[in-house]
Enzyme design. Structure first.
Site, PDB file in Angstrom:
ATOM      1  N   THR A  74      -8.704  12.593   0.193  1.00  0.00           N
ATOM      2  CA  THR A  74      -9.091  12.162  -1.146  1.00  0.00           C
ATOM      3  C   THR A  74      -8.956  13.313  -2.137  1.00  0.00           C
ATOM      4  O   THR A  74      -8.955  14.488  -1.764  1.00  0.00           O
ATOM      5  CB  THR A  74     -10.534  11.634  -1.177  1.00  0.00           C
ATOM      6  N   CYS A  75      -8.876  12.954  -3.408  1.00  0.00           N
ATOM      7  CA  CYS A  75      -8.739  13.975  -4.447  1.00  0.00           C
ATOM      8  C   CYS A  75     -10.097  14.442  -4.954  1.00  0.00           C
ATOM      9  O   CYS A  75     -10.174  15.165  -5.946  1.00  0.00           O
ATOM     10  CB  CYS A  75      -7.907  13.438  -5.604  1.00  0.00           C
ATOM     11  N   ASP A  76     -11.180  14.045  -4.288  1.00  0.00           N
ATOM     12  CA  ASP A  76     -12.532  14.439  -4.677  1.00  0.00           C
ATOM     13  C   ASP A  76     -12.914  15.732  -3.982  1.00  0.00           C
ATOM     14  O   ASP A  76     -12.683  15.898  -2.782  1.00  0.00           O
ATOM     15  CB  ASP A  76     -13.519  13.324  -4.296  1.00  0.00           C
TER      16      ASP A  76
END
Length: 655
Positions: free
Chosen positions: A510-512
């Site tokens: 994820t890009c989190d």
């Protein structure tokens, strides 16, 4: 962890990853250096998890994938019931025990059916907490004796359905969480001229401990107070309906960490039970709720469970028996809702490593360019001293002083670059020298092993941890880790006979920035990293995340639209190759399925994309053949799984 120069074996791996502490007899490191499962919880049969992965790869199954060991579910059901049966026999308790499985812990149909089947010899029942769960569980009450407890907030429609199931002859008991629910139930039953039974959840003085302490005691979200209980009693006695109250219930939380709180709560509820029996209410059940703990880490650590299953059962049985005997009232049927203890061990999430990233270090003997900046020259001198000085020969004070010089130079470089006085190339050289110097400082401090580690050691440990990029989503597959920092055991599934020399942190797709694991179950004092192996070229490096069966299967969040992973349902069989066979394989969620959940539909998306391609073709910016190829490629992506599908050939990590 033993000295880096000492021999390493599978026993060391089991100790480092604390397998005996959380495996509970179901998981071991075998002689091949692989993780293995003992599906019956003993040494009668063993399955090498690597053999399962090989068969799944042959079937074309991609990872991440969840391995669901159905025999472990059955073994957990048996262990729990046998513990209570033995406690009842030993104590001379004059009634029986029933396990109730709360399906909120894992509502997957395969899991519920397996638990029910394993529990048939013991009269296992179910518990639901919502309208959807009520609908799911009612259809599984094949026997009229099977107990179904209905917790949670219930509206008129749910209460009416519960009454209808009672009219059908089913042993369904709605548990009143609020006094208003009791009033509504009585009103509906009287309207239908129907006898009914129900239970009440009591807010006890006793509360739990740890993350779920507020699930019990006066701060509990649910339950009725003692004054409200007496109002219920008065209404029942006034209408000569005391027989309607069938069950008393309390809940101390999801993970009871200490037995004294459980024993105290059981005694408190038993006294309430005895008082109500004395008032003429023939209550049949005492439900001690959930909370039977599972060790996700070592019992001695924070959050560890410091009691055995037998101790838990004995505490419940003896506490209630002693009060009942003192008060000269009948022993009630005992009920517990131990969902986590039943399901946690049976699921293992297998994830593949994509790559491992280290800080960019300088060469062993760096040659600075002739126009090297003075900061680079300063770092070069410090690094040369660190590398030329034999480990353990410099004092702690000297090494710390060198580290402070390194930090000062790095900070000055950052300032100069921000002001435009340092070129990008010079800044990159200084950064490599900085990381090399930090690595050398940490090596010196480890070799010195001071009695009281200076704070710089922890700073460097955190700075120099490798990032292992793995093909999964923390938010989809282990939401409790992100939400409440629940640790889950992570273990390489192979190479455990080889010393793990890297200090790693797992980061997901994820890009989190929160998409990473920040707590690990290891023998290291610092739990913010886990020791792993360097990646070998062309060789997969699968990791197993264990104890995933409770809540994680069902609570996933589709961050970045990563969907459910593939799963395999595995049964043990000594007559099969590898001691197992795979009953069912469920492919991971497809792109088109996860898009539909957020209201993106293929026909609409295809039409929009086709319009864009057509515009480019009409404008002469693209040849028609190439435009159609792009459109076909776009359409094909809908049928792909949401995780990576490229061949996973890890690159060689820096030594």
């Amino acid at each position: 962890m033993n000295d880096m120069n000492e021999p390493w074996g599978v026993e060391d791996a089991a100790d480092y990853y604390r397998v005996d502490a959380w495996g509970d007899g179901f998981f071991v490191v075998n002689a091949r250096g692989h993780m293995a499962v003992r599906p019956h919880g003993d040494d009668t049969l063993q399955i090498d998890i690597q053999d399962i992965l090989a068969e799944l790869r042959d079937r074309g199954i991609r990872f991440p994938a969840l391995l669901r060991f159905q025999d472990v579910l059955r073994a957990r059901v048996g262990r729990l019931n046998r513990a209570f049966i033995e406690a009842i026999e030993e104590a001379g308790y004059d009634n029986v025990y029933h396990t109730v499985y709360p399906i909120k812990v894992n509502q997957l149909h395969e899991v519920v059916e397996e638990v029910l089947d394993a529990g048939k010899p013991y009269g296992l029942g179910l518990e639901c907490g919502s309208r959807a769960e009520l609908v799911a569980t009612l259809a599984h009450l094949e026997s009229d004796e099977t107990l179904l407890l209905c917790n949670g907030v219930k509206d008129r429609s749910m209460l009416s359905l519960i009454l209808s199931s009672q009219r059908l002859g089913k042993n369904v008991i709605p548990i009143m969480e609020k006094y208003a629910e009791f009033e509504e139930l009585v009103h509906l039953a009287d309207e239908a001229d129907q006898a009914t039974q129900f239970g009440v959840r009591i807010r006890l003085r006793t509360s739990g401990s740890g993350k779920w302490a507020d699930s019990g005691g006066y701060q509990s979200k649910f339950g009725i107070s003692l004054p409200e209980l007496m109002r219920v009693v008065d209404v029942l006695r006034d209408s000569d309906q005391g027989h309607r109250l069938a069950l008393l219930h309390f809940h101390l939380g999801s993970q009871i960490s200490e037995i004294p709180q459980l024993r105290q709560a059981a005694r408190e509820l038993a006294h309430i039970y005895a008082e109500l029996i004395g008032l003429g209410l023939p209550i049949r059940y005492i439900d001690v709720g959930g909370g039977l703990g599972v060790n996700y880490t070592d019992a001695s650590e924070e959050g560890g469970i410091r009691y055995s299953l037998n101790e838990y059962a004995n505490a419940v049985v003896y506490a209630i028996k002693e009060v009942c005997d003192e008060r000269e009232v009948p022993h009630p049927v005992l009920v517990s809702e131990s969902g986590r203890a039943i399901t946690a061990h049976h699921s293992v999430l297998v994830i593949e490593t994509i790559d491992a990233y280290r800080k960019n270090n300088a060469d062993a003997e760096p040659e600075l360019p002739g126009d090297a900046h003075r900061i680079a020259e300063n770092l070069d001198r410090t690094l040369a001293w660190l590398r030329d000085t034999e480990a353990g020969q410099a004092s702690v004070a000297e090494v710390i002083e060198a580290y402070h010089d390194v930090v000062d130079n790095q900070e000055e470089a950052a300032t100069l670059f921000a002001m435009g006085y340092l070129s990008l190339e010079q800044n990159a050289t200084i950064e490599r020298m900085y990381w090399s110097s930090c690595t050398a400082v940490l090596e010196h401090l480890r070799a010195l092993d001071p009695e009281y580690a200076p704070p710089e050691v922890q700073q460097l440990e955190e700075l120099l941890v490798d990032q292992y990029l793995v093909d999964f989503s923390v938010f989809q597959s282990m939401l409790d880790h992100w939400a409440i920092e629940q640790p889950f055991p992570v273990v390489p599934l192979a190479r455990l006979d080889e010393r793990p020399t890297r200090r790693g942190m797992l980061v997901d797709l994820t890009c989190d920035s929160d998409g990473k694991m920040t707590q690990y179950v290891t023998a290291d004092e610092d739990k913010k990293f886990v020791r792993l192996h360097p990646l070998n070229p062309g060789e997969a490096y699968p990791l197993g995340i264990f104890l995933m069966g409770a809540y994680q299967d069902i609570m996933g969040d589709s961050h970045n639209l990563f969907g459910r992973v593939s799963e395999a349902h595995i049964y043990a069989d000594a007559e099969e190759d590898g001691n197992f066979w795979i009953e069912k394989v469920i492919p991971g969620q497809k792109v088109e399925d996860i898009l539909a959940q957020v209201q993106y539909f293929p026909n609409d998306l295809h039409r929009r994309m086709q319009q864009q391609v057509k515009q480019k073709i009409d404008a002469g910016e693209m040849r028609p053949k190439r435009g159609m190829e792009i459109l076909d490629q776009y359409k094909a992506a809908f049928a792909e799984e949401t995780y990576l599908v490229n061949a996973r050939v890890p690159r060689k990590a820096e030594e």
